[in-house]
Design a protein around this motif. Structure first.
Motif, short mmCIF file in Angstrom:
data_model
loop_
_atom_site.label_atom_id
_atom_site.label_comp_id
_atom_site.label_asym_id
_atom_site.label_seq_id
_atom_site.Cartn_x
_atom_site.Cartn_y
_atom_site.Cartn_z
N PHE A 62 -56.89 19.35 53.99
CA PHE A 62 -57.60 19.99 55.11
C PHE A 62 -56.74 20.08 56.38
N GLY A 63 -55.52 19.56 56.33
CA GLY A 63 -54.63 19.62 57.50
C GLY A 63 -55.22 18.94 58.71
N LEU A 64 -55.78 17.72 58.51
CA LEU A 64 -56.48 17.03 59.61
C LEU A 64 -55.47 16.42 60.58
N THR A 65 -55.69 16.64 61.87
CA THR A 65 -54.73 16.13 62.87
C THR A 65 -55.33 15.05 63.77
N PHE A 66 -56.63 14.76 63.60
CA PHE A 66 -57.21 13.69 64.43
C PHE A 66 -56.97 12.32 63.77
N THR A 67 -57.37 11.26 64.47
CA THR A 67 -57.08 9.89 64.00
C THR A 67 -57.98 9.53 62.82
N ILE A 68 -57.37 8.97 61.77
CA ILE A 68 -58.16 8.60 60.59
C ILE A 68 -57.94 7.11 60.28
N PRO A 69 -58.80 6.24 60.84
CA PRO A 69 -58.69 4.81 60.53
C PRO A 69 -59.26 4.52 59.13
N MET A 70 -58.79 3.43 58.55
CA MET A 70 -59.21 3.08 57.19
C MET A 70 -60.10 1.82 57.24
N ASP A 71 -61.33 1.95 56.74
CA ASP A 71 -62.24 0.79 56.69
C ASP A 71 -62.06 0.14 55.32
N ARG A 72 -61.08 -0.79 55.24
CA ARG A 72 -60.69 -1.32 53.92
C ARG A 72 -61.66 -2.37 53.39
N ASP A 73 -62.38 -3.07 54.28
CA ASP A 73 -63.29 -4.12 53.78
C ASP A 73 -64.77 -3.84 54.09
N GLY A 74 -65.08 -2.64 54.55
CA GLY A 74 -66.48 -2.28 54.78
C GLY A 74 -67.06 -2.81 56.09
N THR A 75 -66.21 -3.31 56.99
CA THR A 75 -66.70 -3.87 58.26
C THR A 75 -67.44 -2.81 59.08
N VAL A 76 -66.82 -1.65 59.24
CA VAL A 76 -67.44 -0.61 60.06
C VAL A 76 -68.71 -0.09 59.38
N ALA A 77 -68.69 0.01 58.05
CA ALA A 77 -69.89 0.46 57.32
C ALA A 77 -71.06 -0.48 57.61
N ARG A 78 -70.78 -1.79 57.66
CA ARG A 78 -71.85 -2.77 57.95
C ARG A 78 -72.28 -2.67 59.41
N GLN A 79 -71.29 -2.57 60.31
CA GLN A 79 -71.63 -2.49 61.75
C GLN A 79 -72.50 -1.28 62.05
N TYR A 80 -72.22 -0.18 61.36
CA TYR A 80 -72.93 1.08 61.64
C TYR A 80 -74.09 1.31 60.66
N LEU A 81 -74.49 0.24 59.93
CA LEU A 81 -75.63 0.30 59.00
C LEU A 81 -75.56 1.56 58.13
N LEU A 82 -74.40 1.76 57.53
CA LEU A 82 -74.16 3.00 56.76
C LEU A 82 -75.15 3.15 55.61
N ARG A 83 -75.88 4.26 55.60
CA ARG A 83 -76.85 4.51 54.54
C ARG A 83 -76.55 5.81 53.79
N ALA A 84 -75.87 6.73 54.44
CA ALA A 84 -75.55 8.00 53.78
C ALA A 84 -74.23 8.50 54.33
N LEU A 85 -73.45 9.15 53.48
CA LEU A 85 -72.20 9.76 53.91
C LEU A 85 -72.38 11.28 53.94
N PRO A 86 -71.86 11.96 54.92
CA PRO A 86 -71.21 11.40 56.09
C PRO A 86 -72.26 10.95 57.13
N SER A 87 -71.85 10.07 58.04
CA SER A 87 -72.68 9.72 59.19
C SER A 87 -71.81 9.88 60.43
N THR A 88 -72.38 10.45 61.47
CA THR A 88 -71.58 10.76 62.66
C THR A 88 -72.25 10.22 63.91
N PHE A 89 -71.45 9.60 64.76
CA PHE A 89 -71.94 9.01 66.00
C PHE A 89 -71.17 9.61 67.17
N PHE A 90 -71.89 10.20 68.10
CA PHE A 90 -71.26 10.78 69.28
C PHE A 90 -71.31 9.72 70.38
#
Lengths: 247, 191
Positions: free
Chosen positions: B130-158
């Motif tokens: 997709f030629g993405l040029t913005f920052t792409i951090p990697m959630d390797r252990d699911g920390t951010v998924a837990r912090q953001y109560l991830l229930r469905a992908l994608p989820s977006t927070f402004f």
């Protein structure tokens, strides 16, 4: 809290599903009540349908007008199914106006129409509470009470559950007494009064109140004013009429 | 005539009842008043509109470190995605287009790959595709998924310039207009 129910590849938005179910129940109840008020069920269903359709479409158009520059770049996005690009308040007011105008054109009498819709409106109240449970909206203030729930990073009053319980009691009272009202319009005003009373009471435990005059909750101020006006209105509906001097 | 009906008909008794209700209501309002700061999310981090966005520090595929709270003062879009998720694929071009349109005005996008449910090779292929040029951090252990109560992908927070979440969009794909209108609302807050 269950905002999303993931069924395979489908992410079902539970708050929306509860609201949809509430509208369906409301339409069914209104259909059922219409003949008792000498109203045609089909016309009343159209009033609800027109209000909903115009409300949703205009909510998108109001939103588009707010961000016209973006939509001029990408006009096809106006047709997006995403519910987050709606202007809910403006849409609701436009939908209400359209429904009232249609009812007026069809010659629907105001008070019997509102009475016929009242059990349905009371059912929607329960659905709104359930949608708040699913989404975590309308959340409570922090508390250490034994029945507090953990939500949004703190132990809070389960205000969404209070809301469902209150709406359930209101529905039961309206349903039980719907045939014994002394005047046309009384049932509707009773529902408005009970709803305002419920909001006045429950708002005290909310953690997301809008505050006015330094520390007062605006929803409570509005509720107490509505309550006073509606209770006064109930008297004017049933007061004995003075004899007509021309007779 | 029921007792209630005769009460409502009587102007004196009903007037007294209404007055009583209003007085009790006013007392209840006075008892339940709170300072304005007590009824908002305040400084509590929670993945909800009106609350502080939960902070995180993650590594990108290139080994750089990115911290959400370092981006205060900017309009930030935190998007949680995975390469196998069809709606994530569908909305990525729109995210890239929104980034290109508004990066000069203070927009940052952190598209966090749910690496613990994905593979780094698949994520890299996805980024190149997709030629993405913005920052792409990697959630390797699911920390951010837990912090953001991830229930469905994608989820977006402004996340607004003050670090408070202004909008949450669960599920997708979002259209470019959805992204840009919400970004616009945040950019309007910038001085």
């Amino acid at each position: 809290m269950l905002p999303i129910l993931q069924v395979g590849p489908l992410a079902i938005q539970m708050p929306g599903l509860f609201l949809l179910a509430g509208v369906w129940v409301a339409v069914s109840l209104t259909d059922r009540e219409a003949p008792r008020h000498s109203l045609k069920a089909s016309v009343l269903s159209n009033v609800i349908l027109i209000g909903l359709v115009v409300g949703i479409l205009s909510a998108r158009l109001w939103y588009v007008m707010r961000f016209l520059e973006v939509y001029l770049d990408s006009p096809v996005s106006v047709l997006s199914l995403n519910p987050s690009t709606l202007a809910p308040l403006e849409g609701a007011l436009t939908g209400l106006f359209a429904a009232v105008y249609y009812g007026y054109r069809k010659g629907l009498p105001l008070w019997p129409t509102l009475d016929a819709m009242t059990p349905g409106l009371a059912a929607v109240g329960i659905a709104v509470g359930l949608s708040h449970i699913a989404s975590g909206d309308a959340f409570g203030a922090e508390t250490g009470l034994p029945w507090s729930i953990e939500l949004w990073g703190a132990q809070r009053h389960p205000t969404q559950i209070y809301e469902v319980l209150a709406a359930g009691i209101i529905f039961w009272l309206i349903w039980k007494n719907r045939r014994q009202v002394p005047a046309s319009g009384f049932l509707f005003l009773a529902w408005v009064a009970l709803s305002a009373l419920s909001r006045l009471a429950i708002e005290a435990f909310r953690g997301d109140s809008v505050i006015a005059f330094g520390s007062l909750r605006t929803a409570q101020l509005a509720s107490v004013m509505v309550l006073a006006m509606v209770l006064a209105g109930m008297h004017f509906l049933v007061r004995p009429q003075a004899p007509d001097p021309r007779r | 005539m029921s007792k209630f009906e005769s009460l409502v008909r009587d102007p004196i008794r009903w007037g007294a009842t209404v007055l009583g209700v209003v007085v009790l209501g006013a007392i209840w309002i006075a008892v339940s008043q709170v300072p304005a700061s007590a009824t908002t999310g305040g400084a509590i981090p929670s993945p909800r509109e009106g609350f502080l966005a939960p902070d995180f520090t993650l590594e990108t595929l290139q080994g750089e470190t990115v911290t959400l709270s370092d981006l205060r003062g900017k309009a930030v879009v935190v998007n949680l995605w995975a390469s196998w998720c069809p709606p994530c694929r569908a909305e990525m071009p729109a995210l890239q287009a929104a980034y290109e349109a508004d990066r000069g005005r203070g927009l940052e996008i952190l598209a966090v790959d749910m690496t613990y449910q994905d593979t780094e090779q698949d994520a890299l292929r996805f980024i190149e595709e997709f030629g993405l040029t913005f920052t792409i951090p990697m959630d390797r252990d699911g920390t951010v998924a837990r912090q953001y109560l991830l229930r469905a992908l994608p989820s977006t927070f402004f996340v607004g310039p003050d670090g408070v979440i202004t909008k949450v969009v669960i599920g997708g794909p979002m259209s470019e207009a959805t992204i840009r209108t919400n970004v616009q609302a945040m950019l309007d807050e910038l001085p």
